[in-house]
Design an enzyme around this catalytic site. Sequence first.
Site, PDB file in Angstrom:
ATOM      1  N   CYS A  59     154.671  -8.208 -26.654  1.00  0.00           N
ATOM      2  CA  CYS A  59     155.781  -7.351 -27.087  1.00  0.00           C
ATOM      3  C   CYS A  59     155.897  -7.409 -28.613  1.00  0.00           C
ATOM      4  O   CYS A  59     155.921  -8.499 -29.195  1.00  0.00           O
ATOM      5  CB  CYS A  59     157.067  -7.847 -26.435  1.00  0.00           C
ATOM      6  SG  CYS A  59     158.551  -6.988 -26.994  1.00  0.00           S
ATOM      7  N   CYS A  62     159.273  -9.390 -29.523  1.00  0.00           N
ATOM      8  CA  CYS A  62     159.550 -10.817 -29.309  1.00  0.00           C
ATOM      9  C   CYS A  62     158.315 -11.633 -28.967  1.00  0.00           C
ATOM     10  O   CYS A  62     158.427 -12.818 -28.665  1.00  0.00           O
ATOM     11  CB  CYS A  62     160.580 -10.985 -28.205  1.00  0.00           C
ATOM     12  SG  CYS A  62     159.926 -10.631 -26.569  1.00  0.00           S
ATOM     13  N   CYS A 107     160.680  -5.077 -21.756  1.00  0.00           N
ATOM     14  CA  CYS A 107     160.418  -6.514 -21.868  1.00  0.00           C
ATOM     15  C   CYS A 107     161.618  -7.311 -21.347  1.00  0.00           C
ATOM     16  O   CYS A 107     162.755  -7.022 -21.714  1.00  0.00           O
ATOM     17  CB  CYS A 107     160.171  -6.804 -23.350  1.00  0.00           C
ATOM     18  SG  CYS A 107     160.091  -8.542 -23.763  1.00  0.00           S
ATOM     19  N   CYS A 110     163.399  -9.514 -24.620  1.00  0.00           N
ATOM     20  CA  CYS A 110     164.236  -8.904 -25.665  1.00  0.00           C
ATOM     21  C   CYS A 110     164.851  -7.584 -25.214  1.00  0.00           C
ATOM     22  O   CYS A 110     165.636  -6.987 -25.951  1.00  0.00           O
ATOM     23  CB  CYS A 110     163.433  -8.710 -26.952  1.00  0.00           C
ATOM     24  SG  CYS A 110     162.172  -7.426 -26.837  1.00  0.00           S
ATOM     25  N   CYS A 130     152.170   3.272 -18.542  1.00  0.00           N
ATOM     26  CA  CYS A 130     151.907   4.084 -19.725  1.00  0.00           C
ATOM     27  C   CYS A 130     152.749   3.517 -20.871  1.00  0.00           C
ATOM     28  O   CYS A 130     153.966   3.670 -20.882  1.00  0.00           O
ATOM     29  CB  CYS A 130     152.293   5.527 -19.398  1.00  0.00           C
ATOM     30  SG  CYS A 130     151.956   6.675 -20.730  1.00  0.00           S
TER      31      CYS A 130
HETATM   32 ZN   LIG Z   1     160.184  -8.367 -26.048  1.00  0.00          ZN
END
Ligand SMILES: [Zn+2]
Length: 145
Positions: A59, A62, A107, A110, A130
């Site tokens: 990510c 984070c 995610c 975060c 996607c």
């Molecule tokens: Zn994250």
Amino acid sequence: MLVAKGADIATSTQRIEKPEAEWKAMLTPAQFGVLRQEGTERPFSSSLNDEKRAGVFVCAGCALPLFTSRMKFDSGTGWPSFFTAIPAHLDSKQDFKLIAPRTEYHCVRCGGHQGHVFDDGPPPTGQRWCNNGVALRFIPAEGKA
Ligand SMILES: [Zn+2]
């Protein structure tokens, strides 16, 4: 998961809460638009679209690992696409921004928006995750960079 020494990867899914102003200060405008405002990048705009090396996609907000290179496939859509995701690192919700409902995913650490999952992907899952490339950071596997 084998990654380069010193790679900046989150090892816990412990939730991060930050005021939006802090996210705005730490992310690029493009990252902020996708991760925090559920925007969608232009297709074929991300270099990760063509990323074929072994490694892990984390990510951009984070550093939590979300996908590995083995989960990636070429969907031809212009967005980095995966047929599955690292278990329990993404959460999803229905979104009604288009007429047909889509499944948005983000995610778990975060809350940053990543993309949408569709059911027209390849075997073995039939799923197509996607993802916006700008919402990810690629970390090549050790020795293969
Ligand atoms: Zn994250």
